[in-house]
Design an enzyme around this catalytic site. Sequence first.
Site, PDB file in Angstrom:
ATOM      1  N   SER A 137      36.928  33.382  49.432  1.00  8.64           N
ATOM      2  CA  SER A 137      37.717  32.621  50.291  1.00  8.64           C
ATOM      3  C   SER A 137      38.650  33.082  51.674  1.00  8.64           C
ATOM      4  CB  SER A 137      37.953  31.521  50.046  1.00  8.64           C
ATOM      5  OG  SER A 137      37.007  31.176  49.479  1.00  8.64           O
TER       6      SER A 137
ATOM      7  N   LYS B 239      47.297  27.953  53.164  1.00  4.11           N
ATOM      8  CA  LYS B 239      45.803  27.130  53.519  1.00  4.11           C
ATOM      9  C   LYS B 239      45.957  25.613  52.770  1.00  4.11           C
ATOM     10  CE  LYS B 239      41.006  27.797  51.052  1.00  4.11           C
ATOM     11  NZ  LYS B 239      40.489  28.607  49.936  1.00  4.11           N
TER      12      LYS B 239
ATOM     13  N   SER C  73      36.525  30.129  52.456  1.00  2.00           N
ATOM     14  CA  SER C  73      37.556  28.703  53.365  1.00  2.00           C
ATOM     15  C   SER C  73      39.175  28.759  53.366  1.00  2.00           C
ATOM     16  CB  SER C  73      37.284  27.636  52.338  1.00  2.00           C
ATOM     17  OG  SER C  73      37.922  28.438  50.496  1.00  2.00           O
TER      18      SER C  73
END
Length: 572
Positions: free
Chosen positions: A208, A109, A184
């Site tokens: 997330s 990420k 996210s």
Amino acid sequence: MSVFFKEASPNNPVKKGDVENVLKRIGVAINDQDSDDFNQLLAAVHDCAEHISELPDYQPIPDVKKYPRENVHRPTADQQDFGNAWAHKFLIRGDSNGSLLRGKSVCVKDCIAVAGVPQFYGSDAFPAWTPSTDATIVTRMLDAGANIVGTATCENFCNSTSSFTSAQGTIDNPYRKGYSAGGSTSGGAALVGSGLVDCAIGGDQGGSIRVPASLCGCVGFKPTHGLVPWTGITSGDAIDDHAGPLTRSVYDASLFLDAIAGNDGIDDRSFASGSHGSHGYAESLVKWNGQLPSLAGVKIGILREGFDPEVFDPKVKEVVLSAASKFQQLGATVEEVSIPSHLEGPAVWTIQQRISGSMTILGQAHGRRGLYLTEFEHTRLPWTTENFQKLFPSTQNTIINGLYLMDKFPGLYGKTVNLGRKISDDYERTLSKFDVLVMPTTPYVAPQHGSRGTPRQCFEPSIGLTSNTAVFNVTGHPAMSLPVGFAPAKEDSKVLLPVGMQIVGGLWQEKKILKVAHAWETAFDWKATATANGCPDKVVSGGLKENGWSKLNESKLNGQGKIEISELTVQS
């Protein structure tokens, strides 16, 4: 303390009246006769701060000779996948002697530090910053033999469960263009769900990892708080921060968890997590070798409150209850349980995250021992109207809410921490009688992308998505999203999208979750969905895999193949 009484340097900028101006911010004043003394003391501490600022920082030094960064670049449109899933592409080859993850491809990420790779953090409010260090988990995966192939796009300041908020562009669901990949960890979920990479490492402060895993049809595992060190990862709230893997199988999730878990001697969150390499998650999983998995003696609780909120799609409930009923076919006991405080989780998390999140965004996070990403702080601070207005409304809202709450509700953050402990104790009491708890990961399948219109329009697509996930960030319990079937999209009943079942265990009980999830995944094919008369609004969870065993023994089921859970009744 003597340093504070040294005479100020000749160029010291502190002047008469500065102390009064500082105190105006909190609405208080000092006695006039004390003003000069406090100004001298303020000047002394300014000199001390200047001295610290001039010292070299102390960042872990990555071994870029052993692990060189090859071809780091921002992908062009024709090099992208699912819209804008990649933040940067590159290659870091893992140790050829590493056996645990040898040959596995990984993306991380775009809030996880990789030295020499610019990081956007989903924003364009400030220039991309380039870390000088690698996150602990990056080094550990390389040592284990994995190849890191890029950073995956994340949502704006990791502050949304939609996948259209990133300044780097929208990410499409791998099962249907125009639908959300969740957030996210949006880019990573799309890349794993599609099979383009073996694993994405995500961060989870409210769902997330698990939300995008649920929406994109992959396994997403948020471990116990502190099991995986947060060193080198951009924070939301230190007590809610969790890092973990998104993979296509439970076994792969166990491998990656083995690779990244354990104390690193830097992050104080990890100090109780045991030594790196000592956990044995993968070796704890039974290889069934064509035999029907057995969960004899395992007790599974169906959390009633996990199906309660009005925002939940009945078809998603049906899929998850159908999937849960199949545990009985594997010999487990399945019963309904009730934990009323579960329903307080979203409100507790909201207040906690607004206050702590705003302080972090404003550069005021403190109070933990660990690695602080000071280069990032220098890049984004101080805030100005110009860069604040470039933030996505969800991030702006966090700052606005946090400043308001700190002003109007003193002590409220501390109360959320206390209440979070109460909810945690409630879960632990129930989990002393059950091995795991089960509920839907998300209340509905992937929605269509929202619009970058008014702030309210920006929020609409993701309302309620973290109803069942955020509370486990508050309490720190390990939780996995396991794909178990498909349900129709709200906008078009002919569009079928993945459904995730969340499996939650006691603190530090990752092996119980892995055991239960691995057995279900081994026995059942979540993609082999059944329909009634071809009607997609009757979709239920996947069918039994053809692994060489004979027809299931119907005596393992209740009555006529039903699981009776009070009013929560579905056909298995």
